[in-house]
Design a protein around this motif. Sequence first.
Motif, PDB file in Angstrom:
ATOM      1  N   ASP A 246      -9.564 -48.581 -30.988  1.00 36.69           N
ATOM      2  CA  ASP A 246      -8.783 -49.793 -31.456  1.00 36.69           C
ATOM      3  C   ASP A 246      -7.451 -49.578 -31.560  1.00 36.69           C
ATOM      4  O   ASP A 246      -6.755 -50.726 -31.540  1.00 36.69           O
ATOM      5  CB  ASP A 246      -9.349 -50.176 -32.837  1.00 36.69           C
TER       6      ASP A 246
ATOM      7  N   PRO B  54      -6.174 -52.825 -28.917  1.00 35.36           N
ATOM      8  CA  PRO B  54      -6.252 -53.544 -30.373  1.00 35.36           C
ATOM      9  C   PRO B  54      -7.195 -54.706 -30.003  1.00 35.36           C
ATOM     10  O   PRO B  54      -7.277 -55.394 -29.237  1.00 35.36           O
ATOM     11  CB  PRO B  54      -4.904 -54.279 -30.522  1.00 35.36           C
ATOM     12  N   GLY B  55      -8.266 -54.919 -31.139  1.00 32.89           N
ATOM     13  CA  GLY B  55      -9.231 -55.877 -31.128  1.00 32.89           C
ATOM     14  C   GLY B  55     -10.459 -55.429 -30.554  1.00 32.89           C
ATOM     15  O   GLY B  55     -11.579 -56.258 -30.809  1.00 32.89           O
TER      16      GLY B  55
ATOM     17  N   PHE C  53     -13.587 -54.943 -33.147  1.00 26.81           N
ATOM     18  CA  PHE C  53     -14.107 -56.161 -33.895  1.00 26.81           C
ATOM     19  C   PHE C  53     -15.434 -56.690 -33.044  1.00 26.81           C
ATOM     20  O   PHE C  53     -16.199 -57.492 -33.677  1.00 26.81           O
ATOM     21  CB  PHE C  53     -13.396 -57.008 -34.571  1.00 26.81           C
ATOM     22  N   ARG C  54     -15.048 -56.698 -31.734  1.00 29.09           N
ATOM     23  CA  ARG C  54     -16.117 -57.340 -30.792  1.00 29.09           C
ATOM     24  C   ARG C  54     -17.359 -56.522 -30.862  1.00 29.09           C
ATOM     25  O   ARG C  54     -18.353 -57.226 -30.354  1.00 29.09           O
ATOM     26  CB  ARG C  54     -15.594 -57.463 -29.484  1.00 29.09           C
TER      27      ARG C  54
ATOM     28  N   ASP D 137     -19.323 -54.997 -36.605  1.00 29.10           N
ATOM     29  CA  ASP D 137     -19.000 -56.096 -37.502  1.00 29.10           C
ATOM     30  C   ASP D 137     -18.034 -55.757 -38.750  1.00 29.10           C
ATOM     31  O   ASP D 137     -17.857 -54.308 -38.932  1.00 29.10           O
ATOM     32  CB  ASP D 137     -20.304 -56.959 -37.881  1.00 29.10           C
ATOM     33  N   GLU D 138     -17.806 -56.419 -39.650  1.00 33.38           N
ATOM     34  CA  GLU D 138     -16.913 -56.281 -40.657  1.00 33.38           C
ATOM     35  C   GLU D 138     -17.903 -55.239 -41.672  1.00 33.38           C
ATOM     36  O   GLU D 138     -16.816 -54.739 -42.824  1.00 33.38           O
ATOM     37  CB  GLU D 138     -16.491 -57.419 -41.412  1.00 33.38           C
ATOM     38  N   GLN D 139     -18.826 -55.167 -41.660  1.00 33.04           N
ATOM     39  CA  GLN D 139     -19.826 -54.231 -42.653  1.00 33.04           C
ATOM     40  C   GLN D 139     -20.117 -52.932 -41.857  1.00 33.04           C
ATOM     41  O   GLN D 139     -20.942 -52.108 -42.325  1.00 33.04           O
ATOM     42  CB  GLN D 139     -21.015 -54.986 -42.871  1.00 33.04           C
ATOM     43  N   ASP D 140     -19.349 -52.565 -40.668  1.00 34.23           N
ATOM     44  CA  ASP D 140     -19.641 -51.525 -40.232  1.00 34.23           C
ATOM     45  C   ASP D 140     -20.958 -51.314 -39.370  1.00 34.23           C
ATOM     46  O   ASP D 140     -21.401 -50.114 -39.268  1.00 34.23           O
ATOM     47  CB  ASP D 140     -19.134 -50.324 -41.048  1.00 34.23           C
ATOM     48  N   ARG D 141     -21.325 -52.486 -38.965  1.00 35.10           N
ATOM     49  CA  ARG D 141     -22.559 -52.503 -38.174  1.00 35.10           C
ATOM     50  C   ARG D 141     -22.288 -52.667 -36.794  1.00 35.10           C
ATOM     51  O   ARG D 141     -21.732 -53.558 -36.352  1.00 35.10           O
ATOM     52  CB  ARG D 141     -23.714 -53.146 -38.712  1.00 35.10           C
TER      53      ARG D 141
ATOM     54  N   ARG E 182     -22.930 -54.457 -33.461  1.00 36.86           N
ATOM     55  CA  ARG E 182     -23.422 -56.079 -33.438  1.00 36.86           C
ATOM     56  C   ARG E 182     -24.658 -56.026 -32.659  1.00 36.86           C
ATOM     57  O   ARG E 182     -25.072 -54.805 -31.905  1.00 36.86           O
ATOM     58  CB  ARG E 182     -22.429 -56.721 -32.721  1.00 36.86           C
TER      59      ARG E 182
ATOM     60  N   MET F 167     -25.173 -55.323 -28.722  1.00 36.23           N
ATOM     61  CA  MET F 167     -24.553 -53.974 -28.283  1.00 36.23           C
ATOM     62  C   MET F 167     -24.966 -52.925 -28.562  1.00 36.23           C
ATOM     63  O   MET F 167     -25.899 -52.578 -29.439  1.00 36.23           O
ATOM     64  CB  MET F 167     -23.007 -54.099 -28.865  1.00 36.23           C
TER      65      MET F 167
ATOM     66  N   ARG G 261      -2.256 -55.631 -35.599  1.00 32.87           N
ATOM     67  CA  ARG G 261      -2.388 -55.357 -34.331  1.00 32.87           C
ATOM     68  C   ARG G 261      -1.301 -55.744 -33.700  1.00 32.87           C
ATOM     69  O   ARG G 261      -1.050 -56.866 -33.851  1.00 32.87           O
ATOM     70  CB  ARG G 261      -3.740 -55.755 -33.783  1.00 32.87           C
TER      71      ARG G 261
ATOM     72  N   GLY H 215     -18.597 -60.059 -30.650  1.00 38.92           N
ATOM     73  CA  GLY H 215     -18.468 -60.508 -32.133  1.00 38.92           C
ATOM     74  C   GLY H 215     -17.487 -61.908 -31.773  1.00 38.92           C
ATOM     75  O   GLY H 215     -16.908 -61.892 -30.823  1.00 38.92           O
TER      76      GLY H 215
ATOM     77  N   LYS I 112     -15.455 -55.705 -46.550  1.00 34.59           N
ATOM     78  CA  LYS I 112     -16.682 -54.717 -46.501  1.00 34.59           C
ATOM     79  C   LYS I 112     -17.233 -55.062 -48.173  1.00 34.59           C
ATOM     80  O   LYS I 112     -16.550 -54.814 -49.034  1.00 34.59           O
ATOM     81  CB  LYS I 112     -15.935 -53.420 -46.475  1.00 34.59           C
TER      82      LYS I 112
END
Lengths: 86, 404
Positions: free
Chosen positions: A34, A38-39, A42-43, A46-50, A52, A55, B3, B91, B115
């Motif tokens: 990342d 950059p970016g 997140f694709r 997810d924001e909970q570190d799971r 997706r 994927m 970023r 996402g 989080k």
Amino acid sequence: MRVLIPTPLRSYTHGRAEVEGSGATVAALLHHLDTVFPGIRFRLIDEQDRVRQHMRIFVNRESVHDLETALTPTDEVQILQALSGG
Amino acid sequence: MKRPRRVLKSLQRRRPASRARGRSAPHKADHATVLLLIGTRKGAFIFHGDARRKNWRIDGPHFLGHIVNHLVLDPRDGRTLVMASKTGHLGPTIYHSADEGRTWTEASRPPAFRKAPAGTTARAVSHTFWLTPGHRSEPGVWWAGTSPPALFRSADGGATWDGVDGWNEHPMLDKWEPPDAGTPDGPLLNQIVIDPRDAAHMYIATSGGGVFETRDQGRSWHPLNKGVEANFLPDPYPEYGQDAHCLGIHPLRPDRLYQQNHCGIYRIDRPSDTWERIGRNMPADIGDIGFPVVLHPRDPDTAWVFPMDGSTVWPRTSPGGRPAVYRTRDAGATWERQDRGFPREQAWYTVKRQAFSADEHDPLGLYLGTTSGMLWMSTNEGKSWNQIAAHLPEIYSVGAAMQP
């Protein structure tokens, strides 16, 4: 280490299907990617570190679900999109 | 985390201008042109109209294959586009463009929850469904509604987004918005409207809780659902739990709002806190179920809906396979059918909540996109309709923006 990038994420790697990455764990590798692309994380995560839902991450062709899985510089990490969608 | 900005060249293709068919009523000389912003299940399209709204140049697809829920032009500068996007696998994110879509920049911090501490509910944004430019007094501010139902704010034109804790962390949120209450694409915060007189006064529409109001720009909220039916709950008139499909605030009379709900069409005139079911005045064989409601920007008594079949198993198609809009010119006391130009039979599409818009011309132009990928327009306030595109992907949103 060698990281294989699926087509949906190659807009982040300037079209490259394979990039060099580093990190002692899958999580560390993704953070490293990342910073270079950059970016991209997140694709994929997810924001909970799971990872997706649609994927997948493979290390040396074995599916990995735990982002704390250890890596060595000779490992090959493959990111794929799951068979799903419509 | 900041970023570097990443700029994408859009995959746009320019096609020859297509001509709208059918007759067009004369309208006042007005040099503003209309930009139609189309979000679809498979990418975004921008239709550039001429001043007479006769010829349209199609620009797109942008982001072919991406799910585009909403594409909005900033009316405060007339050129910034913000787009809510995801794909079937990747996402959710936000793109913005300062040059009408020639190049796009991805948000460096898209809408995302914090989080979650261990042992607490760990929410992740599935997709951004709705985008609203902020109040005129706040250039650069944007608001986003997501699934699960959460509210995010950007103060930099869509580049970075922060959660609005007053809603996202509200102690009542689990009751107001149960995780299992929602649409096939998940529960939604599906609309944000701002009082043009007061940047702090806002309403949101949600699929699991109905309408909520804030008077302090999102720090505190209360339900605003009195009089609105929820026939899918044991108590059909609860304080919250309704499914507010679409909400419109009148720009000239902001105390008046219209709502197309899962259970009917409503109007409220503040300071009243009770909605009136004006859909009761619709023809009984058509009913008052639908997704969108469109307001006439110069006449608070005039609004349009696009009814769909909400009987039996909820086909969600045009009633009887005969598409039509219905217009009221007396604030919902009476409704008239407007179907000239639409197929007379065997047309089984509908129009989603973001896919029906008006421009600001006189006579008013109306634009709607169907679930079957057709784009229709009227240059005479709904009297007659012309098809301007027939084979787009499933249309999620249609915005009509004015350009000087």
